[in-house]
Write a protein that holds these residues in place. Sequence first.
Motif, PDB file in Angstrom:
ATOM      1  N   LEU A  47      -2.961   4.059  -6.380  1.00 54.32           N
ATOM      2  CA  LEU A  47      -3.653   4.184  -5.093  1.00 54.32           C
ATOM      3  C   LEU A  47      -5.060   4.740  -5.264  1.00 54.32           C
ATOM      4  O   LEU A  47      -6.001   4.255  -4.636  1.00 54.32           O
ATOM      5  CB  LEU A  47      -2.840   5.047  -4.136  1.00 54.32           C
ATOM      6  CG  LEU A  47      -1.633   4.352  -3.520  1.00 54.32           C
ATOM      7  CD1 LEU A  47      -0.702   5.355  -2.881  1.00 54.32           C
ATOM      8  CD2 LEU A  47      -2.079   3.307  -2.520  1.00 54.32           C
ATOM      9  N   ASP A  48      -5.218   5.748  -6.093  1.00 52.14           N
ATOM     10  CA  ASP A  48      -6.547   6.319  -6.325  1.00 52.14           C
ATOM     11  C   ASP A  48      -7.494   5.298  -6.950  1.00 52.14           C
ATOM     12  O   ASP A  48      -8.649   5.159  -6.523  1.00 52.14           O
ATOM     13  CB  ASP A  48      -6.460   7.558  -7.219  1.00 52.14           C
ATOM     14  CG  ASP A  48      -5.844   8.750  -6.510  1.00 52.14           C
ATOM     15  OD1 ASP A  48      -5.787   8.755  -5.256  1.00 52.14           O
ATOM     16  OD2 ASP A  48      -5.416   9.693  -7.217  1.00 52.14           O
ATOM     17  N   GLU A  49      -7.000   4.559  -7.954  1.00 46.04           N
ATOM     18  CA  GLU A  49      -7.840   3.560  -8.617  1.00 46.04           C
ATOM     19  C   GLU A  49      -8.241   2.451  -7.647  1.00 46.04           C
ATOM     20  O   GLU A  49      -9.409   2.046  -7.607  1.00 46.04           O
ATOM     21  CB  GLU A  49      -7.111   2.951  -9.817  1.00 46.04           C
ATOM     22  CG  GLU A  49      -6.996   3.877 -11.000  1.00 46.04           C
ATOM     23  CD  GLU A  49      -6.231   3.252 -12.157  1.00 46.04           C
ATOM     24  OE1 GLU A  49      -5.921   2.039 -12.111  1.00 46.04           O
ATOM     25  OE2 GLU A  49      -5.929   3.990 -13.119  1.00 46.04           O
ATOM     26  N   VAL A  68      -3.748  -2.802  -4.063  1.00 43.07           N
ATOM     27  CA  VAL A  68      -2.598  -2.024  -4.538  1.00 43.07           C
ATOM     28  C   VAL A  68      -1.448  -2.964  -4.900  1.00 43.07           C
ATOM     29  O   VAL A  68      -0.829  -2.821  -5.954  1.00 43.07           O
ATOM     30  CB  VAL A  68      -2.158  -0.987  -3.480  1.00 43.07           C
ATOM     31  CG1 VAL A  68      -0.844  -0.334  -3.867  1.00 43.07           C
ATOM     32  CG2 VAL A  68      -3.240   0.067  -3.294  1.00 43.07           C
ATOM     33  N   GLU A  69      -1.186  -3.955  -4.045  1.00 43.48           N
ATOM     34  CA  GLU A  69      -0.105  -4.904  -4.320  1.00 43.48           C
ATOM     35  C   GLU A  69      -0.355  -5.654  -5.630  1.00 43.48           C
ATOM     36  O   GLU A  69       0.558  -5.808  -6.449  1.00 43.48           O
ATOM     37  CB  GLU A  69       0.027  -5.896  -3.175  1.00 43.48           C
ATOM     38  CG  GLU A  69       1.144  -6.893  -3.376  1.00 43.48           C
ATOM     39  CD  GLU A  69       1.297  -7.841  -2.206  1.00 43.48           C
ATOM     40  OE1 GLU A  69       1.645  -9.002  -2.466  1.00 43.48           O
ATOM     41  OE2 GLU A  69       1.091  -7.432  -1.055  1.00 43.48           O
ATOM     42  N   ALA A  70      -1.586  -6.093  -5.850  1.00 38.78           N
ATOM     43  CA  ALA A  70      -1.912  -6.814  -7.087  1.00 38.78           C
ATOM     44  C   ALA A  70      -1.727  -5.913  -8.306  1.00 38.78           C
ATOM     45  O   ALA A  70      -1.204  -6.349  -9.338  1.00 38.78           O
ATOM     46  CB  ALA A  70      -3.336  -7.341  -7.025  1.00 38.78           C
ATOM     47  N   HIS A  71      -2.132  -4.656  -8.202  1.00 35.42           N
ATOM     48  CA  HIS A  71      -2.003  -3.711  -9.313  1.00 35.42           C
ATOM     49  C   HIS A  71      -0.528  -3.442  -9.614  1.00 35.42           C
ATOM     50  O   HIS A  71      -0.112  -3.451 -10.779  1.00 35.42           O
ATOM     51  CB  HIS A  71      -2.730  -2.415  -8.964  1.00 35.42           C
ATOM     52  CG  HIS A  71      -2.975  -1.532 -10.133  1.00 35.42           C
ATOM     53  ND1 HIS A  71      -4.143  -0.845 -10.290  1.00 35.42           N
ATOM     54  CD2 HIS A  71      -2.224  -1.188 -11.208  1.00 35.42           C
ATOM     55  CE1 HIS A  71      -4.089  -0.131 -11.401  1.00 35.42           C
ATOM     56  NE2 HIS A  71      -2.927  -0.322 -11.970  1.00 35.42           N
ATOM     57  N   ILE A  72       0.263  -3.225  -8.578  1.00 36.36           N
ATOM     58  CA  ILE A  72       1.695  -2.976  -8.740  1.00 36.36           C
ATOM     59  C   ILE A  72       2.361  -4.188  -9.389  1.00 36.36           C
ATOM     60  O   ILE A  72       3.186  -4.056 -10.303  1.00 36.36           O
ATOM     61  CB  ILE A  72       2.354  -2.645  -7.382  1.00 36.36           C
ATOM     62  CG1 ILE A  72       1.882  -1.276  -6.861  1.00 36.36           C
ATOM     63  CG2 ILE A  72       3.869  -2.717  -7.452  1.00 36.36           C
ATOM     64  CD1 ILE A  72       2.386  -0.086  -7.639  1.00 36.36           C
ATOM     65  N   THR A  73       2.002  -5.385  -8.946  1.00 41.70           N
ATOM     66  CA  THR A  73       2.555  -6.612  -9.513  1.00 41.70           C
ATOM     67  C   THR A  73       2.163  -6.751 -10.976  1.00 41.70           C
ATOM     68  O   THR A  73       2.973  -7.151 -11.815  1.00 41.70           O
ATOM     69  CB  THR A  73       2.081  -7.834  -8.709  1.00 41.70           C
ATOM     70  OG1 THR A  73       2.490  -7.663  -7.340  1.00 41.70           O
ATOM     71  CG2 THR A  73       2.657  -9.123  -9.255  1.00 41.70           C
TER      72      THR A  73
END
Length: 108
Positions: A47-49, A68-73
Amino acid sequence: MKTDQYSNPGPVFPQSLTDTVSKLKNRLQRQYEQTYPELGDLVRIVLDEEEAKAWELSFPHLFLPDLVEAHITQLGLRPAEIRNDGVPAPARFSVDQQHQLIPAYASC
Protein backbone atom coordinates in the motif's frame (compact mmCIF):
# COMPACT_ATOMS: atom_id res chain seq x y z
CA MET A 1 -27.80 33.88 -1.13
CA LYS A 2 -24.18 32.89 -0.88
CA THR A 3 -23.28 30.11 -3.32
CA ASP A 4 -19.57 29.75 -2.66
CA GLN A 5 -18.60 28.55 0.76
CA TYR A 6 -14.91 29.27 0.15
CA SER A 7 -13.49 32.26 -1.65
CA ASN A 8 -10.43 30.27 -2.74
CA PRO A 9 -11.07 26.53 -3.24
CA GLY A 10 -7.39 25.88 -4.02
CA PRO A 11 -6.31 24.94 -0.47
CA VAL A 12 -9.48 22.92 0.16
CA PHE A 13 -9.15 20.55 -2.82
CA PRO A 14 -5.66 19.21 -1.97
CA GLN A 15 -6.72 18.55 1.64
CA SER A 16 -9.90 16.87 0.48
CA LEU A 17 -7.93 14.72 -1.97
CA THR A 18 -5.41 13.81 0.73
CA ASP A 19 -8.26 12.79 3.04
CA THR A 20 -9.91 10.74 0.29
CA VAL A 21 -6.69 8.87 -0.53
CA SER A 22 -6.04 8.24 3.16
CA LYS A 23 -9.54 6.82 3.71
CA LEU A 24 -9.23 4.68 0.59
CA LYS A 25 -5.84 3.37 1.68
CA ASN A 26 -7.23 2.47 5.12
CA ARG A 27 -10.19 0.67 3.54
CA LEU A 28 -7.91 -1.27 1.17
CA GLN A 29 -5.64 -2.17 4.08
CA ARG A 30 -8.56 -3.54 6.12
CA GLN A 31 -9.86 -5.56 3.18
CA TYR A 32 -6.47 -7.03 2.24
CA GLU A 33 -5.62 -7.80 5.87
CA GLN A 34 -8.95 -9.63 6.19
CA THR A 35 -8.09 -11.62 3.08
CA TYR A 36 -4.47 -12.24 4.20
CA PRO A 37 -4.36 -11.84 8.00
CA GLU A 38 -0.88 -13.39 8.18
CA LEU A 39 0.55 -10.88 5.66
CA GLY A 40 -0.27 -7.59 7.39
CA ASP A 41 3.26 -6.21 7.06
CA LEU A 42 3.42 -7.08 3.37
CA VAL A 43 0.03 -5.45 2.77
CA ARG A 44 1.23 -2.23 4.41
CA ILE A 45 4.42 -2.22 2.31
CA VAL A 46 2.46 -2.75 -0.92
CA LEU A 47 0.00 0.00 0.00
CA ASP A 48 2.78 2.45 0.83
CA GLU A 49 4.63 1.73 -2.42
CA GLU A 50 1.53 1.99 -4.58
CA GLU A 51 0.28 5.11 -2.80
CA ALA A 52 3.57 6.83 -3.66
CA LYS A 53 3.11 5.82 -7.31
CA ALA A 54 -0.53 6.94 -7.29
CA TRP A 55 0.43 10.42 -6.08
CA GLU A 56 2.56 10.81 -9.20
CA LEU A 57 -0.63 10.50 -11.28
CA SER A 58 -3.28 13.15 -11.71
CA PHE A 59 -6.02 11.45 -9.66
CA PRO A 60 -4.38 9.12 -7.12
CA HIS A 61 -7.64 7.99 -5.55
CA LEU A 62 -8.74 6.55 -8.88
CA PHE A 63 -5.56 4.61 -9.55
CA LEU A 64 -4.60 3.35 -6.08
CA PRO A 65 -6.94 0.30 -5.99
CA ASP A 66 -5.77 -0.91 -9.41
CA LEU A 67 -2.10 -0.35 -8.58
CA VAL A 68 -2.46 -2.32 -5.34
CA GLU A 69 -4.38 -5.11 -7.11
CA ALA A 70 -1.69 -5.39 -9.80
CA HIS A 71 1.08 -5.49 -7.18
CA ILE A 72 -0.73 -8.15 -5.12
CA THR A 73 -1.30 -10.22 -8.27
CA GLN A 74 2.37 -9.86 -9.21
CA LEU A 75 3.24 -11.36 -5.82
CA GLY A 76 1.18 -14.43 -6.74
CA LEU A 77 -1.71 -13.59 -4.41
CA ARG A 78 -5.37 -13.19 -5.23
CA PRO A 79 -6.71 -9.64 -4.95
CA ALA A 80 -9.08 -9.02 -2.07
CA GLU A 81 -12.76 -8.87 -2.84
CA ILE A 82 -13.51 -5.17 -2.73
CA ARG A 83 -16.89 -4.49 -1.22
CA ASN A 84 -19.46 -2.96 -3.52
CA ASP A 85 -19.42 0.80 -3.07
CA GLY A 86 -22.07 1.39 -5.70
CA VAL A 87 -19.44 1.35 -8.44
CA PRO A 88 -19.56 -1.59 -10.82
CA ALA A 89 -16.44 -3.74 -10.92
CA PRO A 90 -14.42 -3.56 -14.12
CA ALA A 91 -15.03 -6.36 -16.59
CA ARG A 92 -12.39 -9.06 -16.64
CA PHE A 93 -11.27 -10.54 -19.94
CA SER A 94 -10.52 -14.22 -20.27
CA VAL A 95 -7.49 -15.50 -22.15
CA ASP A 96 -9.68 -17.10 -24.83
CA GLN A 97 -11.09 -13.71 -25.85
CA GLN A 98 -7.71 -12.92 -27.41
CA HIS A 99 -8.14 -9.22 -26.67
CA GLN A 100 -10.94 -8.88 -29.20
CA LEU A 101 -13.31 -6.01 -28.62
CA ILE A 102 -16.97 -6.90 -28.47
CA PRO A 103 -19.45 -4.09 -29.14
CA ALA A 104 -21.69 -3.19 -26.26
CA TYR A 105 -25.34 -2.48 -26.86
CA ALA A 106 -27.29 -0.24 -24.55
CA SER A 107 -30.99 -0.74 -24.17
CA CYS A 108 -33.07 2.40 -24.51
